[in-house]
Design an enzyme around this catalytic site. Structure first.
Site, short mmCIF file in Angstrom:
data_model
loop_
_atom_site.label_atom_id
_atom_site.label_comp_id
_atom_site.label_asym_id
_atom_site.label_seq_id
_atom_site.Cartn_x
_atom_site.Cartn_y
_atom_site.Cartn_z
N MET A 38 3.38 -4.80 8.39
CA MET A 38 3.89 -4.04 9.54
C MET A 38 3.59 -4.80 10.83
SD MET A 38 3.72 -0.04 8.60
CE MET A 38 2.01 0.23 9.04
N HIS A 45 -3.90 -10.87 7.09
CA HIS A 45 -2.50 -11.11 6.73
C HIS A 45 -2.27 -12.59 6.44
CE1 HIS A 45 -1.76 -7.41 9.34
NE2 HIS A 45 -1.19 -7.08 8.20
N ASP A 158 -5.90 -1.99 0.80
CA ASP A 158 -5.12 -0.79 0.48
C ASP A 158 -4.98 -0.72 -1.04
OD1 ASP A 158 -4.17 0.18 3.22
OD2 ASP A 158 -3.71 -1.95 3.26
N ARG A 195 -5.41 -1.76 12.82
CA ARG A 195 -5.88 -0.58 13.55
C ARG A 195 -7.29 -0.77 14.11
NH1 ARG A 195 -2.58 2.50 9.39
NH2 ARG A 195 -1.04 3.64 10.61
O1 PAF Z 1 0.41 -2.32 3.95
C1 PAF Z 1 1.30 -2.28 4.83
O2 PAF Z 1 1.23 -2.95 5.86
C2 PAF Z 1 2.51 -1.37 4.62
O3 PAF Z 1 2.15 -0.19 3.97
C3 PAF Z 1 3.66 -2.07 3.87
C4 PAF Z 1 3.27 -2.47 2.47
C5 PAF Z 1 4.10 -3.31 4.65
C6 PAF Z 1 4.87 -1.12 3.77
O4 PAF Z 1 5.31 -0.73 5.02
#
Ligand code: PAF
Length: 291
Positions: A38, A45, A158, A195
């Site tokens: 996102m 990332h 996550d 966040r």
């Molecule tokens: O983990 C995230 O950033 C989001 O949940 C994803 C997998 C990009 C889906 O919008």
């Protein structure tokens, strides 16, 4: 190294343009990895992009703040958006393409289909954020269909999301391999998250205690302590440290997320938490015993 060394990252905004690029790579015999995000990218990332580069000749990152995974009272409008900076960071780690669709491209006005994965989404974050995982499953299914990747890469932070995506791919016979990548942490153990920028300096100092509390409880449970008692002690430590609300702090089976009372070393288990600190809702999880 200065950024001028890196060519600007190509950006596509439609599924048709994305498909055209991917088709050309595949025609050359190249494998394609997708890293859905996102945006508001951080080193966590970038570690996913690096993992993706080890799996495939071509790496596509998607940046899409997905409205359907936010409840009306959540931070969809406030969620940080910084596409130019994200593109610069992705170019530095040699990502090949940024897919940044608009909301209209992803969800045309008469969009009607929802992907719902069932039991593994009903607990933990799913119980606290009704509809959240349907939104994630739907957009991830769409991203897979749009990009047709050989492999897709997600962070273990996550874990419930990763579990749900593996289940969806298995249940719907989606031809994509899912790779989970260990959580990237700050020096004090805080899991990196877009966040975290909501934290004030004082909250940021406290935030590292989430990982420490989980690590302490995980060690007790690994030595045979009842999971509920260990979890409650960790939750109490977090309340005393300044966390306003603990949504959950629980030990669960790592594969089906069923509650665990006393750890059976024959089954992988993890300890999971979601806790509020100021404006941020932090989540983290750790394995019980060695992963
Ligand atoms: O983990 C995230 O950033 C989001 O949940 C994803 C997998 C990009 C889906 O919008």
């Amino acid at each position: 190294m200065v950024d001028s060394v890196f060519a600007p990252l190509p950006i596509v905004r439609t599924a048709a343009d994305l498909r055209a690029k991917v088709r050309r790579w595949r025609a050359e015999g190249e494998r394609v990895a997708l890293v859905p995000t996102m945006g508001a990218l951080h080193d966590g990332h970038l570690s996913l992009i690096e993992a993706a580069r080890r799996e495939a000749e071509r790496v596509v990152a998607s940046v899409f703040v997905n409205p359907t995974q936010f409840a009306p009272h959540e931070d969809f409008s406030a969620y940080p958006r910084q596409e130019a900076e994200d593109a610069r960071l992705l170019a530095r780690v040699e990502c090949d393409l940024l897919y940044a669709p608009t909301v209209q491209e992803m969800y045309p006005v008469d969009f009607a289909t929802i992907v719902s994965v069932g039991e593994v989404t009903e607990t933990l974050c799913g119980a606290k954020r009704p509809g959240h995982f349907d939104g994630v499953a739907t957009v991830v299914a769409k991203l897979f269909n749009q990009a047709l990747p050989d492999v897709a890469v997600f962070g273990e932070k996550d874990w419930q999301q990763l579990t749900m995506i593996r289940r969806m791919v298995r249940d719907l016979d989606m031809p994509v391999r899912i790779l989970g990548v260990p959580t990237f942490r700050e020096a004090d153990g805080l899991a990196m998250s877009s966040r975290n920028r909501y934290l004030t300096p004082e909250e940021r100092r406290i935030a590292g205690k989430l990982n420490k509390a989980l690590a302490g409880a995980a060690a007790y449970v690994a030595r045979g302590a009842p999971a509920e008692a260990a979890s409650e002690a960790a939750a109490q430590a977090l309340r005393e440290a300044g966390f306003a609300k603990i949504d959950y702090l629980e030990v669960r089976d790592a594969e089906n997320l069923a509650p665990v009372k006393v750890w059976d070393p024959a089954r992988p288990a993890r300890i999971f938490a979601a806790a509020h600190l100021g404006k941020a809702r932090l989540i983290d999880n750790l394995p019980i015993g060695s992963p």
